[in-house]
Design a protein around this motif. Structure first.
Motif, PDB file in Angstrom:
ATOM      1  N   VAL A   1       0.959  -1.184   0.118  1.00  0.00           N
ATOM      2  CA  VAL A   1       0.023  -0.086   0.052  1.00  0.00           C
ATOM      3  C   VAL A   1       0.826   1.117  -0.007  1.00  0.00           C
TER       4      VAL A   1
ATOM      5  N   ALA B   1       0.187   4.075   5.855  1.00  0.00           N
ATOM      6  CA  ALA B   1      -0.214   2.498   5.565  1.00  0.00           C
ATOM      7  C   ALA B   1       0.289   1.645   6.719  1.00  0.00           C
TER       8      ALA B   1
ATOM      9  N   VAL C   1      -8.266   2.709   4.109  1.00  0.00           N
ATOM     10  CA  VAL C   1      -7.361   2.443   2.927  1.00  0.00           C
ATOM     11  C   VAL C   1      -7.988   2.156   1.748  1.00  0.00           C
TER      12      VAL C   1
END
Length: 153
Positions: free
Chosen positions: A34, A53, A69
């Motif tokens: 991520v 992240a 997210v």
């Protein structure tokens, strides 16, 4: 089903610790994917800082953070793909990310074992699907950057 935690064998304690450590390690690799994806998004297009992240690694907090997210990364990628004029799906990865987030939330609720196992298995499937999608988007952005740099030379 009651578990007598005081009388667990050392082998069971080691197994539980090993499973926890493996799960944490997987979350670290996922959070790094991520983060790397967000690093390729221009700062003005990001709706989340790449360093955020790492919050995915925090147990229990990640139940909530998975929703953020999935939403923020999808919006950030949408902005970046629009700016780079890359034709890609609308809200890239949001559906898989939200499915994973909901299934992960449900897998932490004490349901009967057969339901929990089903939810957990679905959660793992959507986790892998979302992770692969993010990795593919990261690769797409990297390739676009290489192509753009070649044209400038």
């Amino acid at each position: 089903m009651n578990i007598d935690y005081e009388n667990l064998s050392p082998e069971m304690m080691q197994l539980a610790a090993a499973v926890f450590m493996i799960r944490m390690l997987i979350w670290v690799f996922y959070a790094n994917t991520v983060r790397k994806t967000l690093l390729l998004v221009a700062p003005e297009n990001r709706l989340m800082k790449p360093e955020q992240a790492w919050l995915l690694v925090i147990p229990f907090f990640n139940i909530y953070w998975n929703f953020s997210v999935a939403s923020r990364v999808a919006d950030s990628l949408t902005n970046e793909f629009f700016d780079r004029k890359i034709a890609e799906e609308e809200n890239p990865g949001r559906a898989a990310g939200m499915w994973y987030a909901w299934l992960f939330l449900l897998s932490n609720i004490p349901f009967p074992p057969f339901i929990l196992i089903t939810i957990f298995l679905l959660s793992v499937v959507y986790f892998i699907v979302y992770w692969v999608k993010l990795s593919n988007f990261r690769n797409l952005l990297e390739e676009h950057e290489k192509f753009k740099n070649k044209q400038q030379d």
